[in-house]
Design an enzyme around this catalytic site. Structure first.
Site, PDB file in Angstrom:
ATOM      1  N   ARG A   1      47.525  40.602  46.842  1.00 20.09           N
ATOM      2  CA  ARG A   1      46.177  41.775  47.079  1.00 20.09           C
ATOM      3  C   ARG A   1      46.341  41.958  48.571  1.00 20.09           C
ATOM      4  O   ARG A   1      46.509  40.962  49.326  1.00 20.09           O
ATOM      5  CB  ARG A   1      44.900  41.403  46.429  1.00 20.09           C
ATOM      6  CG  ARG A   1      44.483  40.362  46.632  1.00 20.09           C
ATOM      7  CD  ARG A   1      43.275  39.942  45.567  1.00 20.09           C
ATOM      8  NE  ARG A   1      42.638  38.678  45.681  1.00 20.09           N
ATOM      9  CZ  ARG A   1      41.938  38.308  44.739  1.00 20.09           C
ATOM     10  NH1 ARG A   1      41.376  38.897  43.757  1.00 20.09           N
ATOM     11  NH2 ARG A   1      41.423  36.793  44.987  1.00 20.09           N
TER      12      ARG A   1
ATOM     13  N   TYR B   1      37.603  26.836  36.389  1.00 21.32           N
ATOM     14  CA  TYR B   1      37.536  28.125  37.033  1.00 21.32           C
ATOM     15  C   TYR B   1      36.550  28.605  36.974  1.00 21.32           C
ATOM     16  O   TYR B   1      36.088  29.765  36.443  1.00 21.32           O
ATOM     17  CB  TYR B   1      38.708  28.824  36.290  1.00 21.32           C
ATOM     18  CG  TYR B   1      39.119  30.108  36.933  1.00 21.32           C
ATOM     19  CD1 TYR B   1      38.678  30.717  38.167  1.00 21.32           C
ATOM     20  CD2 TYR B   1      40.417  30.747  36.283  1.00 21.32           C
ATOM     21  CE1 TYR B   1      39.339  31.726  38.802  1.00 21.32           C
ATOM     22  CE2 TYR B   1      40.895  31.962  36.962  1.00 21.32           C
ATOM     23  CZ  TYR B   1      40.234  32.532  38.005  1.00 21.32           C
ATOM     24  OH  TYR B   1      40.771  33.652  38.393  1.00 21.32           O
TER      25      TYR B   1
ATOM     26  N   ARG C   1      37.806  48.446  28.571  1.00 18.96           N
ATOM     27  CA  ARG C   1      36.777  49.328  28.056  1.00 18.96           C
ATOM     28  C   ARG C   1      37.303  50.670  28.007  1.00 18.96           C
ATOM     29  O   ARG C   1      38.028  51.180  28.558  1.00 18.96           O
ATOM     30  CB  ARG C   1      35.496  49.265  28.973  1.00 18.96           C
ATOM     31  CG  ARG C   1      35.796  49.310  30.381  1.00 18.96           C
ATOM     32  CD  ARG C   1      34.125  49.632  30.974  1.00 18.96           C
ATOM     33  NE  ARG C   1      33.964  48.399  31.691  1.00 18.96           N
ATOM     34  CZ  ARG C   1      33.867  47.809  32.866  1.00 18.96           C
ATOM     35  NH1 ARG C   1      34.326  48.631  33.662  1.00 18.96           N
ATOM     36  NH2 ARG C   1      33.578  46.676  33.187  1.00 18.96           N
TER      37      ARG C   1
ATOM     38  N   GLU D   1      47.038  38.477  50.878  1.00 18.43           N
ATOM     39  CA  GLU D   1      46.808  37.318  50.287  1.00 18.43           C
ATOM     40  C   GLU D   1      48.092  36.713  49.441  1.00 18.43           C
ATOM     41  O   GLU D   1      48.437  37.553  48.501  1.00 18.43           O
ATOM     42  CB  GLU D   1      45.619  37.498  49.009  1.00 18.43           C
ATOM     43  CG  GLU D   1      45.007  36.159  48.601  1.00 18.43           C
ATOM     44  CD  GLU D   1      43.617  36.240  47.877  1.00 18.43           C
ATOM     45  OE1 GLU D   1      42.712  37.024  48.399  1.00 18.43           O
ATOM     46  OE2 GLU D   1      43.704  35.794  46.686  1.00 18.43           O
TER      47      GLU D   1
ATOM     48  N   ARG E   1      38.870  37.054  31.485  1.00 17.03           N
ATOM     49  CA  ARG E   1      37.960  37.447  32.494  1.00 17.03           C
ATOM     50  C   ARG E   1      37.962  38.893  32.802  1.00 17.03           C
ATOM     51  O   ARG E   1      36.933  39.147  33.372  1.00 17.03           O
ATOM     52  CB  ARG E   1      38.524  36.494  33.840  1.00 17.03           C
ATOM     53  CG  ARG E   1      38.309  35.239  33.705  1.00 17.03           C
ATOM     54  CD  ARG E   1      39.171  34.630  35.140  1.00 17.03           C
ATOM     55  NE  ARG E   1      38.629  34.859  36.294  1.00 17.03           N
ATOM     56  CZ  ARG E   1      37.700  34.390  36.761  1.00 17.03           C
ATOM     57  NH1 ARG E   1      37.188  33.348  36.402  1.00 17.03           N
ATOM     58  NH2 ARG E   1      37.160  34.904  38.241  1.00 17.03           N
TER      59      ARG E   1
ATOM     60  N   ARG F   1      46.650  25.717  42.474  1.00 17.06           N
ATOM     61  CA  ARG F   1      47.282  27.073  43.050  1.00 17.06           C
ATOM     62  C   ARG F   1      46.725  26.909  44.536  1.00 17.06           C
ATOM     63  O   ARG F   1      45.626  27.033  44.616  1.00 17.06           O
ATOM     64  CB  ARG F   1      47.185  28.062  42.183  1.00 17.06           C
ATOM     65  CG  ARG F   1      48.265  29.253  42.611  1.00 17.06           C
ATOM     66  CD  ARG F   1      49.775  28.707  42.292  1.00 17.06           C
ATOM     67  NE  ARG F   1      50.789  30.089  42.726  1.00 17.06           N
ATOM     68  CZ  ARG F   1      51.830  29.902  42.854  1.00 17.06           C
ATOM     69  NH1 ARG F   1      52.253  28.600  43.002  1.00 17.06           N
ATOM     70  NH2 ARG F   1      52.685  30.872  43.317  1.00 17.06           N
TER      71      ARG F   1
ATOM     72  N   ASP G   1      33.150  30.683  38.231  1.00 17.93           N
ATOM     73  CA  ASP G   1      32.583  31.935  39.181  1.00 17.93           C
ATOM     74  C   ASP G   1      31.250  31.274  39.844  1.00 17.93           C
ATOM     75  O   ASP G   1      30.778  30.354  39.556  1.00 17.93           O
ATOM     76  CB  ASP G   1      32.053  33.276  38.454  1.00 17.93           C
ATOM     77  CG  ASP G   1      33.416  33.940  37.961  1.00 17.93           C
ATOM     78  OD1 ASP G   1      34.108  33.850  38.671  1.00 17.93           O
ATOM     79  OD2 ASP G   1      33.308  34.629  36.666  1.00 17.93           O
TER      80      ASP G   1
HETATM   81  N1  UDP Z   1      45.021  39.940  36.610  1.00 18.64           N
HETATM   82  C1  UDP Z   1      46.108  40.619  36.539  1.00 18.64           C
HETATM   83  N2  UDP Z   1      46.079  41.891  37.030  1.00 18.64           N
HETATM   84  C2  UDP Z   1      45.205  42.216  38.038  1.00 18.64           C
HETATM   85  C3  UDP Z   1      44.277  41.138  38.223  1.00 18.64           C
HETATM   86  C4  UDP Z   1      44.025  40.176  37.675  1.00 18.64           C
HETATM   87  O1  UDP Z   1      47.213  40.288  35.622  1.00 18.64           O
HETATM   88  O2  UDP Z   1      45.267  43.281  38.893  1.00 18.64           O
HETATM   89  C5  UDP Z   1      44.870  38.555  35.911  1.00 18.64           C
HETATM   90  C6  UDP Z   1      45.532  37.386  36.588  1.00 18.64           C
HETATM   91  O3  UDP Z   1      46.256  36.447  35.709  1.00 18.64           O
HETATM   92  C7  UDP Z   1      44.472  36.587  37.267  1.00 18.64           C
HETATM   93  C8  UDP Z   1      43.373  36.892  36.081  1.00 18.64           C
HETATM   94  O4  UDP Z   1      43.514  38.106  35.678  1.00 18.64           O
HETATM   95  O5  UDP Z   1      44.606  35.301  37.406  1.00 18.64           O
HETATM   96  C9  UDP Z   1      42.056  36.673  36.507  1.00 18.64           C
HETATM   97  O6  UDP Z   1      41.841  37.660  37.610  1.00 18.64           O
HETATM   98  P1  UDP Z   1      40.538  37.648  38.512  1.00 18.64           P
HETATM   99  O7  UDP Z   1      40.205  38.921  39.468  1.00 18.64           O
HETATM  100  O8  UDP Z   1      39.329  37.159  38.154  1.00 18.64           O
HETATM  101  O9  UDP Z   1      40.972  36.544  39.608  1.00 18.64           O
HETATM  102  P2  UDP Z   1      40.544  36.014  40.984  1.00 18.64           P
HETATM  103  O10 UDP Z   1      39.875  36.894  41.683  1.00 18.64           O
HETATM  104  O11 UDP Z   1      39.409  34.875  40.420  1.00 18.64           O
HETATM  105  O12 UDP Z   1      41.635  35.315  41.562  1.00 18.64           O
END
Ligand code: UDP
Length: 368
Positions: free
Chosen positions: A279, A348, A176, A300, A172, A248, A350
């Site tokens: 976060r 999962y 880059r 969170e 996801r 989860r 979006d």
């Molecule tokens: N992830 C990570 N570090 C970060 C952000 C995301 O390892 O700083 C990984 C983590 O496994 C997470 C996944 O990337 O579950 C997908 O992140 P996304 O931001 O898409 O998660 P969401 O916002 O859906 O919780």
């Protein structure tokens, strides 16, 4: 046979059923909506605190590659030009996300793409077919990024060893070799300027919505409609008769602070294992809010899911996907109940995928 009062009974008032209700209404169909919570909007629900729009259930940024979905959504609200640029906080250092030239400079002082590519190539695992999250992450970005920015965050977010998680989750995130902190690769992105509630008020305006109503305690209500679209969890619907799926959960702790600016960014991820939250959100930065001299922040916390807790994320391990398929097979016996949305489909998704699937489902079944 008694003629049903409604065409559709929509269980759950989240995004999937909102779009479905809107499309059904345009065709003159009648929807009854049952929602367990005290509000519509599912996890997109926003609340106004001290003149700040607060994303009550975590950060939501609408983004898509699909121009027609973007145009479709714009009929419900005006979107801002917000671009998601979260930061990562690891052991007192800040890094840009997603993994890009700014991150590589902060990690290794590399200034050119070739230098960063060389370091990553030295660190990468060379696997043809990475078969779990850890292998996938190590083969994409190598050990430094994995250990500082991924492993701790992931294992606390999912409550599992990264070796037991599916590989697709890490895909996801973009990798880059440009100085670009935009978290998404999608050409269309934004947040409703007035918050997400506006979308739901419009979509459900012609439906009969009953709040604080648990369908599972009142299943007979299904006889009022020709079809049921059920967006809750499929294993609970069947009283867990084939076993429990895993989800989860999350816990949010919000604070109103008497300062105008706490962290200078909408989201900062805490990527170490020890900090118990994943976060911190500072809501006013989602809306470029200069009006309020206060600020609202939310920590969170990931939470183990058990029956009775809110399920936020399906955990798509092989075991769970196989069990889901058994429930799905069972659901074919129903005839008039369709399981959909992130929970009902155990996917999962979006937001744009949810909208797309709601539009497709409606097209598929509208003539039945
Ligand atoms: N992830 C990570 N570090 C970060 C952000 C995301 O390892 O700083 C990984 C983590 O496994 C997470 C996944 O990337 O579950 C997908 O992140 P996304 O931001 O898409 O998660 P969401 O916002 O859906 O919780």
């Amino acid at each position: 046979m008694k003629k049903q009062e409604y065409d559709y009974l929509l269980v759950g008032a989240g995004l999937f059923n909102a779009i479905f209700a809107y499309e059904a209404f345009k065709d003159g169909k009648k929807c009854l909506v049952l929602e367990k919570r005290a509000h519509v909007g599912g996890n997109l629900h926003c609340e106004n605190i001290a003149d700040i729009i607060v994303h009550k259930y975590g950060p939501h940024i609408f983004h898509t590659k699909n121009k027609s979905i973007w145009e479709y959504m714009k009929q419900f609200c005006e979107f801002s030009n917000f671009v998601y640029r979260p930061l990562a906080f690891y052991k007192d250092e800040l890094y840009n996300l997603p993994f890009n030239m700014n991150t590589f400079y902060q990690l290794w002082r590399t200034k050119r793409p070739k230098d960063a590519i060389d370091i990553i190539s030295l660190q990468r695992l060379n696997l043809n077919n990475p078969c779990n999250f850890e292998e996938q992450a190590l083969s994409l970005v190598g050990a430094d990024i994995y250990n500082k920015l991924i492993k701790g965050y992931t294992e606390k977010q999912w409550g599992m060893d990264a070796k037991d998680l599916p590989a697709f989750i890490i895909k996801r995130l973009p990798l880059r070799f440009t100085f670009d902190n935009n978290y998404f690769n999608d050409p269309y992105q934004g947040i409703p300027i007035e918050g997400y509630n506006e979308i739901f008020n419009k979509c459900f305006q012609n439906s009969n919505v009953i709040l604080n109503a648990d369908f599972l305690c009142n299943r007979d209500i299904a006889t009022k409609a020709k079809k049921v679209i059920y967006t809750g969890t499929i294993d609970q619907y069947y009283n867990y008769c084939l076993g429990q799926l895993e989800y989860r959960s999350l816990r949010f702790e919000s604070e109103l602070l008497n300062i105008p600016n706490y962290q200078g960014n909408a989201v900062i991820n805490y990527t170490d294992r020890e900090t118990p939250y994943t976060r911190i959100l500072e809501h006013k930065h989602f809306e470029f809010n200069n009006r309020s001299d206060k600020t609202v922040i939310t920590r969170e916390y990931p939470l183990k899911w058990s029956i009775g807790e809110e399920p936020y994320y399906p955990i798509n391990t092989d075991r769970n996907n196989e069990l889901y398929m058994k429930y799905w097979e069972k659901s074919k016996e129903e005839g008039n109940v369709i399981f959909a949305g992130r929970l009902g489909a155990f996917s999962y998704y979006d937001m744009d995928q949810t909208v797309d699937r709601a539009l497709s489902l409606y097209q598929q079944i509208k003539l039945e």
